[in-house]
Design a protein around this motif. Sequence first.
Motif, PDB file in Angstrom:
ATOM      1  N   PRO A 120     -27.905 -14.301 -12.014  1.00  0.00           N
ATOM      2  CA  PRO A 120     -29.325 -14.382 -11.648  1.00  0.00           C
ATOM      3  C   PRO A 120     -29.739 -15.841 -11.421  1.00  0.00           C
ATOM      4  O   PRO A 120     -29.097 -16.766 -11.964  1.00  0.00           O
ATOM      5  N   PRO A 121     -30.828 -16.056 -10.641  1.00  0.00           N
ATOM      6  CA  PRO A 121     -31.650 -15.049  -9.967  1.00  0.00           C
ATOM      7  C   PRO A 121     -30.999 -14.592  -8.658  1.00  0.00           C
ATOM      8  O   PRO A 121     -30.311 -15.361  -7.999  1.00  0.00           O
ATOM      9  N   MET A 122     -31.253 -13.324  -8.304  1.00  0.00           N
ATOM     10  CA  MET A 122     -30.680 -12.764  -7.089  1.00  0.00           C
ATOM     11  C   MET A 122     -31.802 -12.221  -6.202  1.00  0.00           C
ATOM     12  O   MET A 122     -32.811 -11.720  -6.706  1.00  0.00           O
ATOM     13  N   ARG A 123     -31.579 -12.317  -4.894  1.00  0.00           N
ATOM     14  CA  ARG A 123     -32.597 -11.865  -3.941  1.00  0.00           C
ATOM     15  C   ARG A 123     -31.918 -11.296  -2.706  1.00  0.00           C
ATOM     16  O   ARG A 123     -30.917 -11.840  -2.221  1.00  0.00           O
ATOM     17  N   LEU A 124     -32.497 -10.211  -2.184  1.00  0.00           N
ATOM     18  CA  LEU A 124     -32.073  -9.634  -0.918  1.00  0.00           C
ATOM     19  C   LEU A 124     -33.158  -9.926   0.118  1.00  0.00           C
ATOM     20  O   LEU A 124     -34.332  -9.650  -0.113  1.00  0.00           O
ATOM     21  N   ARG A 125     -32.744 -10.504   1.250  1.00  0.00           N
ATOM     22  CA  ARG A 125     -33.696 -10.822   2.318  1.00  0.00           C
ATOM     23  C   ARG A 125     -33.216 -10.193   3.617  1.00  0.00           C
ATOM     24  O   ARG A 125     -32.045 -10.320   3.981  1.00  0.00           O
ATOM     25  N   LEU A 126     -34.139  -9.511   4.300  1.00  0.00           N
ATOM     26  CA  LEU A 126     -33.867  -8.956   5.619  1.00  0.00           C
ATOM     27  C   LEU A 126     -34.786  -9.636   6.620  1.00  0.00           C
ATOM     28  O   LEU A 126     -35.979  -9.846   6.337  1.00  0.00           O
TER      29      LEU A 126
END
Length: 568
Positions: free
Chosen positions: A489-495
Amino acid sequence: MPALVALVHGPQHRVAYVNEAYTGAFGPRTTGAPAHEALPELEELGLFPLLDQVLRSSKPRTVKSRKAAGGRSYTFTCTPVAVPTTAASSSDATGRGTADHNAADHNAAKNSARGNWENSAAPADTNPPPAPDGKAEGNAASARATATKVLSSVDDKGSAGPSEDGILLFATDVTDHAEAAERLRASERRQRETAVTLQRSLLPQELEQPDDLRIAATYQPGGTEAAVGGDWYDVITLGGGRTALVIGDVMGRGVRAAAVMGQLRTAVRAYARLDLPPHEVLQLLDGLAAEIDATQIATCAYAVHDPNEGRLVYASAGHLPILVRDENGVIHRAGEPTGPPLGTGGWLHTSGSVPLSPGSTAVLYTDGLVERRDEDIDEGVASLEAALAGATGTPQVVCDRLIRALGVTAAHDDDVAVLVVQHPARTGSDCDLFRNAALELLGGIEAAPRARAFASGVLASWRFPTELHDLGVLAASELVANSLQHGSPPMRLRLRRTDRRLIIEVTDGDDHLPRRRRAEPGDETGRGIAIVATIASSWGCRRTPGGGKAVWCEFALPGAPRTQLVAP
């Protein structure tokens, strides 16, 4: 005398005398006839206006290296003299004069003619022609001596009397010098053409056009008297929607500078593929520049634009500051940090940033645009800021306006490279073509299904075709699973979608970069990145500022050009 000598007098420039060298060069000439008839070579050489000027002003004039019909080149000096009228008027076709006056009057006329010449002004506004033996000789001294000898010869054959305004033409054969000079100029032209051709061939033949930016560039070599330099620019698509912008200048002239420039530009493109921060790219480039040629120093600015951050992250190695005009027309000048030029070594470069929000325009340029001999370079940068504040339109229009506003012409004495970057503000239907969506991943076994559901809902709302929707969901699932297993962490998904592609990116706090590898049949892991690389148009990874990494992949939209990027 080996030099060509002719003496004319009166408004019609009637011929009073020509020597053997003159007749040997142009043939026999009739004395007493107007020069327009008797000396046609002067018409071909364009000397009659000069003769009229000398007659009116009573001042000597010189013209250099005029080529005659026979191919020989001559430098002509035209000097005002006083010609005895009795000698001029009584000279017949054979060149013989009559002697009707007494010796005292004869000597008086001779002394008067010589005195008029010796008191005339020297041709201070002209350069001496080369002497026949190849050594420079003063026109005034040569013509004065010639006038004395010629007048003595004329007076000895004629009778004394009043004097009339005349002109002594003194021509020196400079053919060898003219041919040598022409060979030198031809050689310099060939060298310059070679350098310009090399320089242009090493520059991008067609600029990459990122999805989020509009870019134009201009390169103008220095004038014909200036040797071409080592200015260059480049635009590099890094993937994941990010773009690298480069501007540089090798300190030198000629083919060598252009060759060094080509090596540096190639190295920048190779280092850019590593997706390193700008200061690390310059650090690598600094060591390479010293190895290529320690005697040639180069400046460079390397900047990266990330549409998700709305700013330019840059590093500078002795280069001029980047200028940015925001959407309100305010000019921002990129300040520190900046380091010494490339090739100096021993310096740790650092990165800075300048805002580049939608509606902004950035300008990267070389010193040829703003540096002038008679003013400080800061004044040139200030002039560029003023020009940029009022320059609107497409990037190419802005390029052209800046070139004109800074007074750069074809005869400019230095190379000029300008790179204009616009981040257009999206309005109306364009807004539907550029979308962003992000999800914070908290970890745990529920993160993967949440990521799949989020990706499926976003892609469905963007109305992608079923096949692209399913591939996007699969890629998001694999990237999230890889981050959950190997990241922190921290983790993020971006589209993100543009008018050309779909971009999926996952970031986490671990800086270990994944590699694509071949999984054995019995392995339970190791297939995620291979799957992503197979189904996506391109993929890659990079370390993020402050620690961590980002892994991304792209899908080309139907009808959009396919971009191939090689992952590190």
